[in-house]
Structure formats: structure tokens, C-alpha cells
Design an enzyme around this catalytic site. Sequence first.
Site, mmCIF file in Angstrom:
data_model
loop_
_atom_site.group_PDB
_atom_site.id
_atom_site.type_symbol
_atom_site.label_atom_id
_atom_site.label_comp_id
_atom_site.label_asym_id
_atom_site.label_seq_id
_atom_site.Cartn_x
_atom_site.Cartn_y
_atom_site.Cartn_z
ATOM 1 N N ASN A 117 0.838 -1.202 0.000
ATOM 2 C CA ASN A 117 0.000 0.000 0.000
ATOM 3 C C ASN A 117 0.870 1.246 0.000
ATOM 4 O O ASN A 117 1.962 1.270 0.562
ATOM 5 C CB ASN A 117 -0.958 0.000 1.202
ATOM 6 C CG ASN A 117 -0.396 0.731 2.397
ATOM 7 O OD1 ASN A 117 -0.490 1.955 2.501
ATOM 8 N ND2 ASN A 117 0.210 -0.006 3.324
ATOM 9 N N PHE A 121 -1.861 8.014 4.287
ATOM 10 C CA PHE A 121 -2.647 8.571 5.403
ATOM 11 C C PHE A 121 -3.922 9.272 4.911
ATOM 12 O O PHE A 121 -4.219 10.404 5.299
ATOM 13 C CB PHE A 121 -1.828 9.561 6.230
ATOM 14 C CG PHE A 121 -0.698 8.969 7.035
ATOM 15 C CD1 PHE A 121 -0.597 7.617 7.264
ATOM 16 C CD2 PHE A 121 0.281 9.810 7.576
ATOM 17 C CE1 PHE A 121 0.451 7.085 8.012
ATOM 18 C CE2 PHE A 121 1.320 9.300 8.338
ATOM 19 C CZ PHE A 121 1.421 7.938 8.557
ATOM 20 N N SER A 182 5.721 5.109 8.675
ATOM 21 C CA SER A 182 5.104 4.794 7.390
ATOM 22 C C SER A 182 6.023 5.242 6.265
ATOM 23 O O SER A 182 6.588 6.340 6.315
ATOM 24 C CB SER A 182 3.751 5.502 7.251
ATOM 25 O OG SER A 182 3.274 5.402 5.921
ATOM 26 N N ASN A 184 5.041 6.063 3.315
ATOM 27 C CA ASN A 184 4.224 6.685 2.271
ATOM 28 C C ASN A 184 3.969 8.180 2.450
ATOM 29 O O ASN A 184 3.198 8.759 1.692
ATOM 30 C CB ASN A 184 2.881 5.940 2.175
ATOM 31 C CG ASN A 184 3.081 4.475 1.843
ATOM 32 O OD1 ASN A 184 3.889 4.125 0.991
ATOM 33 N ND2 ASN A 184 2.364 3.604 2.543
ATOM 34 N N THR A 185 4.584 8.799 3.439
ATOM 35 C CA THR A 185 4.521 10.252 3.611
ATOM 36 C C THR A 185 5.937 10.794 3.521
ATOM 37 O O THR A 185 6.795 10.382 4.317
ATOM 38 C CB THR A 185 3.892 10.636 4.958
ATOM 39 O OG1 THR A 185 2.539 10.191 4.991
ATOM 40 C CG2 THR A 185 3.925 12.145 5.165
ATOM 41 N N LYS A 223 5.623 3.638 17.046
ATOM 42 C CA LYS A 223 5.580 2.557 16.054
ATOM 43 C C LYS A 223 6.809 2.663 15.165
ATOM 44 O O LYS A 223 7.071 3.726 14.586
ATOM 45 C CB LYS A 223 4.309 2.647 15.208
ATOM 46 C CG LYS A 223 4.109 1.457 14.273
ATOM 47 C CD LYS A 223 2.712 1.426 13.697
ATOM 48 C CE LYS A 223 2.455 0.150 12.921
ATOM 49 N NZ LYS A 223 1.041 0.055 12.457
ATOM 50 N N ASN A 252 5.877 -1.555 11.510
ATOM 51 C CA ASN A 252 5.116 -1.016 10.388
ATOM 52 C C ASN A 252 5.417 -1.846 9.135
ATOM 53 O O ASN A 252 6.045 -2.901 9.211
ATOM 54 C CB ASN A 252 5.490 0.457 10.167
ATOM 55 C CG ASN A 252 4.333 1.290 9.659
ATOM 56 O OD1 ASN A 252 3.601 0.885 8.770
ATOM 57 N ND2 ASN A 252 4.172 2.491 10.206
#
Length: 347
Positions: A117, A121, A182, A184-185, A223, A252
Site C-alpha cells: 500500500n 494517510f 510509514s 508513504n509520507t 511505532k 510497520n
Amino acid sequence: MAYKHLVRRALFSLGGGDPEIAHERTMAALSRLGQVRPAVRGLRALFGAKVDTTVFGVRFPGLVGLAAGMDKDGRALRAWPAMGFGHVEVGTVTRHAQPGNPRPRLFRLRESEAIINRMGFNNAGADALAARLAALGPVGVPLGISIGKSKVTPVEEAVEDYRHSLRALYPHGDYFAVNVSSPNTPGLRGLQDRAALDALVGELRREADRLAGGERVKPLLVKIAPDLTDHAIGEVLQVCADHRVAGVIATNTTLGRDGLTPAEAPTGAEAGGLSGRPLAERSRQVVALVARETGGALPIIGVGGVFDTDAATRMLDAGASLVQLYTGFVFEGPSLVRRINRAVESR
């Protein structure tokens, strides 16, 4: 088996096989289900856990929780406890509402039992989640809230972004997960660096102390990514110790692609974080490392590749106090929660 042969097959075919459409429709169905009290009671009787444990001062009626990412905006909070989850973690939520990254951004790898993915967010924002939780009232199990940085917020202003979300949501959560891992940011994982993490966690700890108003401070957890070196994990743990962080969530998603079948290599080349069965061993290793480095004093929520009772018990034996499901739940369904709960009960 009925889930795999009937329900999962139907879910995986929704929207022409688009995983995000399947997810959206599933969330809508679970939201409706949670409003039907007889159905909720029936599911509780079938799936309910019977093992109580207290971790970082919070009582959990079961060791299996729902990981962040599944129900970002808390839309189906009545349904999850009915399926046997002993806690639910919503989010990751950000200060500002944001649509996330462009679609397609969710990819299912059936043979490898994995998901990639790059959602970014996508959520309605911290204030909207606070309003929903205020209207909903108690969930029935501990509620964790994962908070992250808005994409529009510069990294140098990240502290205030997280602090706003913590302030807005503090009355409603039982614990708060600081998501700095994460992939993805842009720039987010840089917040795991010791100096940046020290500044962020220090400010959030001070804000939590202030919000507690002399009462027990609600737990803050960090996390972490599975891609960190052992040395970097050690630095994260030192920051946690310095600021009395209540626990760690390990782990994560990963940027690695080990464990994918050759046939799924083209999909594996998609950008984003990988979750699922290929992550199981690395997540367990990180749990074991954290337990060893802290002498078992820092509670750990283990997440990553939990697809069966063996993976769950290995995670617990490595030092986790609780485990969470995401991809395993997608592939195995609610019976996985029940199987793990029953296995834990018999230990």
C-alpha cells in the site's frame, strides 16, 4: 474455510478485483453491522476472547487487536470487538484531512499472501475523528489512536501537527501510537532519527502530562519500521526510555520485497509498504530485539505477518504482550481472531 472459499472470493472480486473498492465496501458493511445489536451479540458469543491482561496500565479483554490502517476513521468500531478483537487501533489520523496518494495505491498479492500500500494517510482529519468518537461513546474494548504527520505540513513543523491531533483526540483514546515509520509520507521516516524523535516525543510527553491534569497519563507508544538497523532501533529505545514512553509497536510495513513469489515480482515492484506473511520473521526479530534490549521492561505490540496461531505464539514468545492483525485478517477472516484467542487461552 467458508471464509476463504465463499466470503473472501466474493470480496476479492468486488470492483473488478480492485482491493480498495473491496475495502471500502467491507467497511461500509461492517459499519451497518455494528448498528444491529442482535448481530453484535451473536458475534460476541461466537468470537469473544476470554483472556484478560493488563499492559501499560490498560486492561485488555484479549491479546489480539486490530492494527491501524484498517479502520482509519473509526467507521466500524462497534463491529470489531464483536469479532473477538481485544483492542482496536484507528488511524493513522493527521491534523489536516487529506485524500492520500493517487489511485491505484493498494495492491493484493494472493500467492505471497501480502499487500502493498501507498495510501498516504488518507483520512478525514483528527477533529472529524474526535467528533465521531464523542458521538459514539465507549467502544467496549481499549481504543488506540495512531497519529501521524499531514503531508502538507513541513517536517520542521511536524511537532505541532502531532500535538494538535493528540489534543483533539486525547479524551477519546486509551493509548496513542506515534507513527513515524510509514514509508508513504515524504520525510516521515526521518522522524525516527534520534534528534528528531527526541524532540517530537519529548513535546508529546509534555503535552500528555498537561492534558492529564494530574490524573494518570494515557500511554504513548512509538511505532517503528522493520527496516531500521539494530543500532537505529537501539537509539529509538533510548528516546523511549528518556521520555517514559509506555511501549513500542513493532512493526510497520517494509520497503523490502523478500518473500514474494517470482510470479508476483511485477506487482512487487510497485512503490509502497509491504505487509503480510513475508514480513513475519523480520517483525518477530524486531520484537525479540526490543525485548532483549529493554530486558522485557518495555511492553511491545507485535504486528506483521500474523497469519496463524503459530505466528501469533512466536510473536508472544519473542516478547510481545499483545499482537495485532491487518493483512492476516484480510486473507484469513474473523476465524483467525478466534483461533488465536483459543490458542492463547489454552497456553
